[in-house]
Design a protein around this motif. Sequence first.
Motif, PDB file in Angstrom:
ATOM      1  N   THR A   4      -0.521  -9.897   5.927  1.00 52.01           N
ATOM      2  CA  THR A   4       0.202 -10.331   4.741  1.00 52.01           C
ATOM      3  C   THR A   4       1.651  -9.857   4.816  1.00 52.01           C
ATOM      4  O   THR A   4       1.895  -8.679   5.073  1.00 52.01           O
ATOM      5  N   PRO A   5       2.633 -10.751   4.577  1.00 54.69           N
ATOM      6  CA  PRO A   5       4.036 -10.327   4.575  1.00 54.69           C
ATOM      7  C   PRO A   5       4.481  -9.826   3.199  1.00 54.69           C
ATOM      8  O   PRO A   5       3.853 -10.104   2.188  1.00 54.69           O
ATOM      9  N   SER A   6       5.609  -9.109   3.195  1.00 55.15           N
ATOM     10  CA  SER A   6       6.241  -8.669   1.946  1.00 55.15           C
ATOM     11  C   SER A   6       6.665  -9.875   1.117  1.00 55.15           C
ATOM     12  O   SER A   6       6.934 -10.946   1.658  1.00 55.15           O
ATOM     13  N   ASN A   7       6.801  -9.663  -0.179  1.00 57.78           N
ATOM     14  CA  ASN A   7       7.293 -10.713  -1.072  1.00 57.78           C
ATOM     15  C   ASN A   7       8.808 -10.758  -1.169  1.00 57.78           C
ATOM     16  O   ASN A   7       9.366 -11.701  -1.690  1.00 57.78           O
ATOM     17  N   MET A   8       9.502  -9.720  -0.689  1.00 58.03           N
ATOM     18  CA  MET A   8      10.963  -9.691  -0.625  1.00 58.03           C
ATOM     19  C   MET A   8      11.622  -9.808  -2.008  1.00 58.03           C
ATOM     20  O   MET A   8      12.318 -10.775  -2.326  1.00 58.03           O
ATOM     21  N   SER A 152       9.853   2.624  16.086  1.00 59.89           N
ATOM     22  CA  SER A 152      11.171   3.269  16.110  1.00 59.89           C
ATOM     23  C   SER A 152      11.768   3.459  14.720  1.00 59.89           C
ATOM     24  O   SER A 152      12.656   4.279  14.539  1.00 59.89           O
ATOM     25  N   GLY A 153      11.313   2.657  13.759  1.00 58.70           N
ATOM     26  CA  GLY A 153      11.895   2.699  12.419  1.00 58.70           C
ATOM     27  C   GLY A 153      13.278   2.081  12.348  1.00 58.70           C
ATOM     28  O   GLY A 153      13.983   2.238  11.354  1.00 58.70           O
ATOM     29  N   GLU A 154      13.669   1.332  13.391  1.00 58.92           N
ATOM     30  CA  GLU A 154      15.054   0.882  13.506  1.00 58.92           C
ATOM     31  C   GLU A 154      15.559   0.030  12.339  1.00 58.92           C
ATOM     32  O   GLU A 154      16.713   0.179  11.939  1.00 58.92           O
ATOM     33  N   ASP A 155      14.758  -0.836  11.774  1.00 61.49           N
ATOM     34  CA  ASP A 155      15.243  -1.691  10.681  1.00 61.49           C
ATOM     35  C   ASP A 155      15.534  -0.863   9.427  1.00 61.49           C
ATOM     36  O   ASP A 155      16.595  -1.006   8.811  1.00 61.49           O
ATOM     37  N   LEU A 156      14.601   0.003   9.057  1.00 60.19           N
ATOM     38  CA  LEU A 156      14.809   0.842   7.871  1.00 60.19           C
ATOM     39  C   LEU A 156      15.910   1.865   8.124  1.00 60.19           C
ATOM     40  O   LEU A 156      16.743   2.109   7.243  1.00 60.19           O
ATOM     41  N   LYS A 157      15.956   2.451   9.314  1.00 62.64           N
ATOM     42  CA  LYS A 157      17.015   3.422   9.635  1.00 62.64           C
ATOM     43  C   LYS A 157      18.389   2.757   9.570  1.00 62.64           C
ATOM     44  O   LYS A 157      19.350   3.353   9.073  1.00 62.64           O
ATOM     45  N   ASN A 158      18.501   1.537  10.070  1.00 60.65           N
ATOM     46  CA  ASN A 158      19.767   0.809   9.997  1.00 60.65           C
ATOM     47  C   ASN A 158      20.198   0.654   8.534  1.00 60.65           C
ATOM     48  O   ASN A 158      21.357   0.904   8.193  1.00 60.65           O
ATOM     49  N   ALA A 159      19.259   0.270   7.676  1.00 58.79           N
ATOM     50  CA  ALA A 159      19.574   0.109   6.255  1.00 58.79           C
ATOM     51  C   ALA A 159      19.973   1.455   5.635  1.00 58.79           C
ATOM     52  O   ALA A 159      20.931   1.532   4.852  1.00 58.79           O
ATOM     53  N   LEU A 160      19.252   2.511   5.971  1.00 53.01           N
ATOM     54  CA  LEU A 160      19.581   3.844   5.452  1.00 53.01           C
ATOM     55  C   LEU A 160      20.987   4.259   5.869  1.00 53.01           C
ATOM     56  O   LEU A 160      21.769   4.769   5.055  1.00 53.01           O
ATOM     57  N   ASN A 161      21.321   4.035   7.126  1.00 54.81           N
ATOM     58  CA  ASN A 161      22.648   4.413   7.621  1.00 54.81           C
ATOM     59  C   ASN A 161      23.748   3.605   6.956  1.00 54.81           C
ATOM     60  O   ASN A 161      24.811   4.141   6.621  1.00 54.81           O
ATOM     61  N   LEU A 162      23.515   2.311   6.742  1.00 60.16           N
ATOM     62  CA  LEU A 162      24.493   1.482   6.032  1.00 60.16           C
ATOM     63  C   LEU A 162      24.682   1.984   4.611  1.00 60.16           C
ATOM     64  O   LEU A 162      25.812   2.077   4.116  1.00 60.16           O
ATOM     65  N   LEU A 163      23.592   2.307   3.941  1.00 56.93           N
ATOM     66  CA  LEU A 163      23.670   2.829   2.575  1.00 56.93           C
ATOM     67  C   LEU A 163      24.474   4.128   2.544  1.00 56.93           C
ATOM     68  O   LEU A 163      25.384   4.288   1.717  1.00 56.93           O
ATOM     69  N   LEU A 164      24.154   5.044   3.446  1.00 62.26           N
ATOM     70  CA  LEU A 164      24.845   6.335   3.474  1.00 62.26           C
ATOM     71  C   LEU A 164      26.319   6.200   3.846  1.00 62.26           C
ATOM     72  O   LEU A 164      27.143   7.024   3.446  1.00 62.26           O
ATOM     73  N   ASP A 172      20.215  -9.308   7.846  1.00 60.24           N
ATOM     74  CA  ASP A 172      18.920  -9.747   8.356  1.00 60.24           C
ATOM     75  C   ASP A 172      17.837  -8.769   7.895  1.00 60.24           C
ATOM     76  O   ASP A 172      17.679  -7.700   8.479  1.00 60.24           O
ATOM     77  N   GLN A 173      17.139  -9.131   6.841  1.00 61.36           N
ATOM     78  CA  GLN A 173      16.061  -8.296   6.325  1.00 61.36           C
ATOM     79  C   GLN A 173      14.755  -9.058   6.493  1.00 61.36           C
ATOM     80  O   GLN A 173      14.513 -10.055   5.819  1.00 61.36           O
ATOM     81  N   LYS A 174      13.924  -8.565   7.419  1.00 66.82           N
ATOM     82  CA  LYS A 174      12.669  -9.235   7.745  1.00 66.82           C
ATOM     83  C   LYS A 174      11.531  -8.639   6.928  1.00 66.82           C
ATOM     84  O   LYS A 174      11.452  -7.418   6.776  1.00 66.82           O
ATOM     85  N   PRO A 175      10.630  -9.470   6.433  1.00 63.49           N
ATOM     86  CA  PRO A 175       9.494  -8.950   5.671  1.00 63.49           C
ATOM     87  C   PRO A 175       8.651  -7.988   6.494  1.00 63.49           C
ATOM     88  O   PRO A 175       8.527  -8.133   7.707  1.00 63.49           O
ATOM     89  N   SER A 176       8.104  -7.008   5.809  1.00 57.28           N
ATOM     90  CA  SER A 176       7.099  -6.165   6.434  1.00 57.28           C
ATOM     91  C   SER A 176       5.849  -7.014   6.620  1.00 57.28           C
ATOM     92  O   SER A 176       5.720  -8.098   6.046  1.00 57.28           O
ATOM     93  N   LEU A 177       4.929  -6.533   7.412  1.00 58.56           N
ATOM     94  CA  LEU A 177       3.682  -7.246   7.650  1.00 58.56           C
ATOM     95  C   LEU A 177       2.586  -6.205   7.751  1.00 58.56           C
ATOM     96  O   LEU A 177       2.744  -5.186   8.417  1.00 58.56           O
ATOM     97  N   GLY A 178       1.491  -6.442   7.063  1.00 58.77           N
ATOM     98  CA  GLY A 178       0.386  -5.493   7.111  1.00 58.77           C
ATOM     99  C   GLY A 178      -0.827  -6.045   6.402  1.00 58.77           C
ATOM    100  O   GLY A 178      -0.933  -7.251   6.146  1.00 58.77           O
ATOM    101  N   CYS A 179      -1.725  -5.152   6.061  1.00 58.40           N
ATOM    102  CA  CYS A 179      -2.915  -5.539   5.296  1.00 58.40           C
ATOM    103  C   CYS A 179      -2.501  -5.835   3.859  1.00 58.40           C
ATOM    104  O   CYS A 179      -1.609  -5.194   3.327  1.00 58.40           O
ATOM    105  N   ASN A 180      -3.161  -6.800   3.258  1.00 58.25           N
ATOM    106  CA  ASN A 180      -2.865  -7.099   1.862  1.00 58.25           C
ATOM    107  C   ASN A 180      -3.289  -5.926   0.978  1.00 58.25           C
ATOM    108  O   ASN A 180      -4.226  -5.194   1.300  1.00 58.25           O
ATOM    109  N   ILE A 181      -2.583  -5.743  -0.134  1.00 62.91           N
ATOM    110  CA  ILE A 181      -3.017  -4.744  -1.118  1.00 62.91           C
ATOM    111  C   ILE A 181      -4.370  -5.197  -1.640  1.00 62.91           C
ATOM    112  O   ILE A 181      -4.587  -6.387  -1.901  1.00 62.91           O
TER     113      ILE A 181
END
Length: 186
Positions: A4-8, A152-164, A172-181
């Motif tokens: 299941t992807p994120s709803n964004m 690697s956490g690269e997508d979230l780390k990139n966002a964190l670094n931009l914020l800081l 480019d923000q790609k949905p997460s993907l995992g098991c549905n809630i």
Amino acid sequence: MARTPSNMLPLGTKAPDFRLLDTMSDTKRSLDSCKGLKGTVIMFICNHCPYVKHVNAELVKLAKTYKSKGIECIAISSNDVVNYPLDSPELMRKNGIEEGFIFPYLYDQTQSVARAYNAACTPDFYLFDARLELFYRGQLDGSRPGNDIPVSGEDLKNALNLLLDNQAPPQDQKPSLGCNIKWRKE
């Protein structure tokens, strides 16, 4: 296990408030009591999901790295524990200790917080700025169980670094993907 992807949720959305049981400290915690000075990562996770198990070590590493920079991480489990007893609060605490969580691991018993955030999967990541406005939502990185891409956490780390660095959110923000809630049957 449904992929299941994120709803964004729209960028700029204000973080919905909450007051939930922190299974790590056995106390009630609010968003205000957990938030970071410069930013807050809210992660919807659970104990049993293979997608979450795949990234747990990176989540701990990320939390340790960014805590000193004014970023706090908060994990929330919203799964139906009647039908998924491995996600019970008692086992959340045990899992948090075993994984070395240095962040609150909150239990969303009514699932109202997951609904407020429009969370869809585990893991589902949200990064809010100091004003608790959504800066990033999406994947930790491109790694998934079995795809041979290293965590690697690269997508979230990139966002964190931009914020800081007081930069604009990543384009480019790609949905997460995992098991549905695991929603409770009403």
